[in-house]
Design a protein around this motif. Structure first.
Motif, mmCIF file in Angstrom:
data_model
loop_
_atom_site.group_PDB
_atom_site.id
_atom_site.type_symbol
_atom_site.label_atom_id
_atom_site.label_comp_id
_atom_site.label_asym_id
_atom_site.label_seq_id
_atom_site.Cartn_x
_atom_site.Cartn_y
_atom_site.Cartn_z
ATOM 1 N N TYR A 1 0.958 -0.952 -0.251
ATOM 2 C CA TYR A 1 0.279 0.037 -0.082
ATOM 3 C C TYR A 1 1.065 1.128 0.538
ATOM 4 C CZ TYR A 1 -3.094 3.929 1.120
ATOM 5 O OH TYR A 1 -3.731 4.661 1.685
ATOM 6 N N THR A 2 0.450 1.877 -0.890
ATOM 7 C CA THR A 2 1.196 4.055 -0.496
ATOM 8 C C THR A 2 0.030 4.350 -1.037
ATOM 9 O OG1 THR A 2 3.021 2.913 -2.060
ATOM 10 C CG2 THR A 2 2.764 4.663 -2.240
ATOM 11 N N ASP A 3 0.340 5.642 0.186
ATOM 12 C CA ASP A 3 -0.412 6.695 -0.036
ATOM 13 C C ASP A 3 0.091 7.559 -1.270
ATOM 14 O OD1 ASP A 3 1.541 8.547 1.189
ATOM 15 O OD2 ASP A 3 0.754 8.316 3.420
ATOM 16 N N ARG A 4 -1.061 8.679 -0.807
ATOM 17 C CA ARG A 4 -0.869 9.698 -2.135
ATOM 18 C C ARG A 4 0.843 10.639 -2.354
ATOM 19 N NH1 ARG A 4 -2.984 15.179 -1.516
ATOM 20 N NH2 ARG A 4 -3.981 15.231 0.487
ATOM 21 N N HIS A 5 0.589 10.766 -1.001
ATOM 22 C CA HIS A 5 2.453 11.164 -0.274
ATOM 23 C C HIS A 5 3.294 10.354 -0.522
ATOM 24 C CE1 HIS A 5 0.136 15.034 1.344
ATOM 25 N NE2 HIS A 5 -1.461 13.600 1.844
ATOM 26 N N GLU A 6 2.633 9.537 -0.091
ATOM 27 C CA GLU A 6 4.572 8.841 -0.502
ATOM 28 C C GLU A 6 4.488 8.574 -1.656
ATOM 29 O OE1 GLU A 6 6.234 4.540 1.149
ATOM 30 O OE2 GLU A 6 4.334 4.819 1.370
ATOM 31 N N TYR A 7 3.895 8.135 -2.542
ATOM 32 C CA TYR A 7 3.678 7.815 -4.592
ATOM 33 C C TYR A 7 4.694 8.950 -5.054
ATOM 34 C CZ TYR A 7 2.273 7.397 -9.119
ATOM 35 O OH TYR A 7 2.345 6.977 -10.371
ATOM 36 N N LYS A 8 3.822 10.011 -4.593
ATOM 37 C CA LYS A 8 4.692 11.365 -5.186
ATOM 38 C C LYS A 8 6.876 11.441 -4.891
ATOM 39 C CE LYS A 8 3.835 16.403 -6.277
ATOM 40 N NZ LYS A 8 3.295 17.556 -5.702
ATOM 41 N N ARG A 9 6.453 10.743 -3.735
ATOM 42 C CA ARG A 9 7.978 11.237 -2.998
ATOM 43 C C ARG A 9 8.712 9.885 -3.702
ATOM 44 N NH1 ARG A 9 10.916 8.307 0.374
ATOM 45 N NH2 ARG A 9 8.928 7.165 0.791
ATOM 46 N N MET A 10 8.102 8.655 -4.053
ATOM 47 C CA MET A 10 8.841 8.363 -4.788
ATOM 48 C C MET A 10 8.398 8.003 -6.850
ATOM 49 S SD MET A 10 7.034 4.780 -2.622
ATOM 50 C CE MET A 10 7.766 3.632 -3.673
ATOM 51 N N THR A 11 7.845 8.848 -6.857
ATOM 52 C CA THR A 11 7.707 8.708 -8.203
ATOM 53 C C THR A 11 7.843 9.971 -9.153
ATOM 54 O OG1 THR A 11 5.302 8.863 -7.949
ATOM 55 C CG2 THR A 11 6.352 6.830 -8.223
ATOM 56 N N GLY A 12 7.929 11.053 -8.172
ATOM 57 C CA GLY A 12 7.673 12.838 -8.488
ATOM 58 C C GLY A 12 7.061 12.514 -9.571
ATOM 59 N N HIS A 13 5.638 12.024 -9.135
ATOM 60 C CA HIS A 13 4.286 12.274 -9.590
ATOM 61 C C HIS A 13 3.135 12.088 -9.645
ATOM 62 C CE1 HIS A 13 6.052 11.161 -13.756
ATOM 63 N NE2 HIS A 13 7.160 10.438 -13.230
ATOM 64 N N ASP A 14 2.234 12.779 -10.185
ATOM 65 C CA ASP A 14 1.166 12.966 -8.853
ATOM 66 C C ASP A 14 0.278 11.642 -8.823
ATOM 67 O OD1 ASP A 14 -0.761 14.176 -7.492
ATOM 68 O OD2 ASP A 14 -0.991 15.778 -8.396
#
Length: 241
Positions: free
Chosen positions: A99-112
């Motif tokens: 599971y990845t929340d939106r904040h962690e996803y943006k931090r990991m990928t650089g995408h919204d």
């Protein structure tokens, strides 16, 4: 996070309906097809005819469990996903996703975590029709972004794509039971249990036949001894002077 904590899982509602009707941890493919065909959802009408591909895949699940489909296993959850793709999520294998929340996803990928409609159309593929693309654009929010992929396809087209996915590598024939201890046994275990049961029945039958033979033998010997004693007494009586 709000959705995962507060909103009802629509697939749980569908599974709960099946549990209330079947009232058993497993059922035959025919019983499940009959119930699911009549079961409506928010995106799929009731009283429908399931495609041959869906029925075939359910039979494969039953073959994996010697004729029964466990309701609380990964294969049945996968089948329910293809029957109701908007309500039931795809059951990934354990320890293959996280599971990845939106904040962690943006931090990991650089995408919204939201996508512009043009990006959705691009991901939808070059085969999307102009009409579908225009409907996708129209379904977006006012700022040109959307977090839900709305392709504009009709139900019939979506069901055809579902059948295509079932015939492809999207179907993973790996089972994972919620309760592996009390769940359906593996085919090898069932075959072994069946063989053992057959051997026990043969042994019990042989013991029963042996017991009957012993009783019959004693009865015949007893009758013969009584007859012999009677004959011997008669013979002695004849020669007494």
């Amino acid at each position: 996070t709000l959705y995962s904590l507060c909103c009802i899982d629509r697939c749980e509602e569908l599974l709960g309906f099946l549990e209330s009707k079947i009232q058993a941890p497993s059922a035959t493919p025919g019983e499940i097809v009959r119930l699911v065909s009549a079961l409506p959802s928010a995106h799929v009408p009731g009283n429908r005819t399931l495609s041959g591909v869906l029925v075939e895949k359910l039979q494969e699940v039953a073959d994996h469990h010697m004729g029964q489909v466990p309701l609380h296993g990964r294969l049945f959850a996968q089948w329910m996903h293809f029957v109701n793709p908007s309500e039931c999520s795809y059951p990934h294998l354990s320890n293959t996703t996280s599971y990845t929340d939106r904040h962690e996803y943006k931090r990991m990928t650089g995408h919204d975590h939201v996508c512009a409609n043009d990006d959705l159309i691009r991901m939808y593929g070059d085969g999307a029709s102009d009409e579908a693309a225009s409907k996708t654009r129209a379904s977006g929010s006012a700022d040109g972004n959307t977090s839900v992929f709305a392709s504009g396809k009709g139900l019939e087209e979506s069901l055809k794509e579902t059948e295509a996915l079932l015939s492809s590598t999207m179907w993973d024939p790996v089972e994972e039971l919620v309760d592996p201890v009390h769940g359906a046994a593996k085919p090898d275990e069932l075959r072994q249990a069946s063989f053992t049961s057959m051997c026990l029945r043969v042994i019990a039958m042989l013991i029963g036949v042996g017991s009957m033979w012993a009783v019959l033998k004693e009865s015949v010997l007893g009758a013969f001894m009584i007859s012999a004693k009677g004959t011997e007494g008669a013979c002695k009586g004849r020669f007494v002077v």
